[in-house]
Design a protein around this motif. Structure first.
Motif, PDB file in Angstrom:
ATOM      1  N   GLU A 137      13.825   9.243  11.660  1.00 36.17           N
ATOM      2  CA  GLU A 137      14.612   9.983  12.643  1.00 36.17           C
ATOM      3  C   GLU A 137      15.948   9.288  12.920  1.00 36.17           C
ATOM      4  N   ILE A 138      15.932   7.955  12.990  1.00 37.03           N
ATOM      5  CA  ILE A 138      17.174   7.209  13.211  1.00 37.03           C
ATOM      6  C   ILE A 138      18.123   7.411  12.037  1.00 37.03           C
ATOM      7  N   ARG A 139      17.613   7.295  10.823  1.00 35.87           N
ATOM      8  CA  ARG A 139      18.465   7.478   9.644  1.00 35.87           C
ATOM      9  C   ARG A 139      19.046   8.895   9.605  1.00 35.87           C
ATOM     10  N   ALA A 140      18.221   9.883   9.970  1.00 33.08           N
ATOM     11  CA  ALA A 140      18.691  11.269   9.959  1.00 33.08           C
ATOM     12  C   ALA A 140      19.790  11.474  11.001  1.00 33.08           C
ATOM     13  N   ALA A 141      19.648  10.863  12.167  1.00 30.12           N
ATOM     14  CA  ALA A 141      20.666  10.997  13.218  1.00 30.12           C
ATOM     15  C   ALA A 141      21.980  10.380  12.774  1.00 30.12           C
ATOM     16  N   ILE A 142      21.914   9.226  12.092  1.00 27.15           N
ATOM     17  CA  ILE A 142      23.129   8.558  11.620  1.00 27.15           C
ATOM     18  C   ILE A 142      23.770   9.345  10.477  1.00 27.15           C
ATOM     19  N   GLU A 143      22.952   9.904   9.614  1.00 24.84           N
ATOM     20  CA  GLU A 143      23.489  10.701   8.510  1.00 24.84           C
ATOM     21  C   GLU A 143      24.202  11.939   9.035  1.00 24.84           C
TER      22      GLU A 143
END
Length: 212
Positions: A137-143
């Motif tokens: 979820e963190i990676r998706a938010a940053i992407e």
């Protein structure tokens, strides 16, 4: 190892599991869709099952779970009260960072337990799927918005500061048996423990694209 040390550690982990259940159930309302809301709800259900296993073990030892957990209510509740997430991204970052540090702390001292209690404690720590879920979820938010990385990095720094502060209160609390577990019966090396926790946290942050 004394029974009092075991009771102290089981009480600490049990209250952590109870708080995790409450927090996940609340954070589920911040989820951006029903799929993720349901996923967090399922993980919350797993936490309350873990709490029940620990409470049952304390009962086997002739100890009321409330009594074993009481000493840890103030420091752990203070951490969660001071780090209330404002949105979904902050909620999953708190799960990833805060729970990661907590689990590392417990693993450090669980090794001094005898079986089957060592296995019980390690089994009820947050499953890797929860960490994997939060990391994704963190990676998706940053992407989706690279600017989010700076905000979440600052949030994570606040989380680790609060977590280590409250861990210090737990480690130095007037619980001689638990302190003996942390120290493996020797002089308490709280600084060494925190260095290891900080190193693991640094690696965890880098893995999701956050800065220390």
């Amino acid at each position: 190892m004394t029974d009092s040390a075991l009771v102290d550690l089981l009480g600490l982990v049990a209250f952590g599991e109870l708080l995790a259940f409450e927090r996940m159930a609340a954070d589920a309302r911040l989820a951006p869709d029903l799929r993720r809301r349901a996923a967090l709800g399922e993980m919350a259900a797993a936490e309350i099952r873990n709490y029940r296993r620990l409470a049952d073990r304390l009962g086997d030892l002739g100890v009321l779970p409330d009594d074993a957990m009481a000493v840890y209510v103030e420091p752990l509740q203070a951490y969660h009260d001071s780090t209330e997430p404002k949105d979904w991204a902050e909620a999953v970052t708190k799960a990833y960072v805060g729970d990661g540090i907590s689990d590392d702390f417990i693993r450090e001292i669980a090794g001094a337990l005898d079986e089957p209690d060592r296995g019980l404690v390690l089994e009820v720590l947050h499953e890797s799927r929860y960490a994997d879920f939060a990391a994704a979820e963190i990676r998706a938010a940053i992407e989706a918005d690279p600017r989010v990385a700076n905000r979440l990095s600052m949030w994570a720094r606040r989380l680790v500061g609060e977590a280590l502060s409250q861990a210090g209160r737990v480690a130095s609390a007037d619980r001689g048996a638990l302190t003996a577990l942390i120290a493996r019966g020797e002089q308490v090396d709280v600084q060494g423990l925190f260095r290891r926790l900080t190193a693991a946290h640094t690696a965890r942050m880098a893995a999701v694209g956050l800065n220390n």
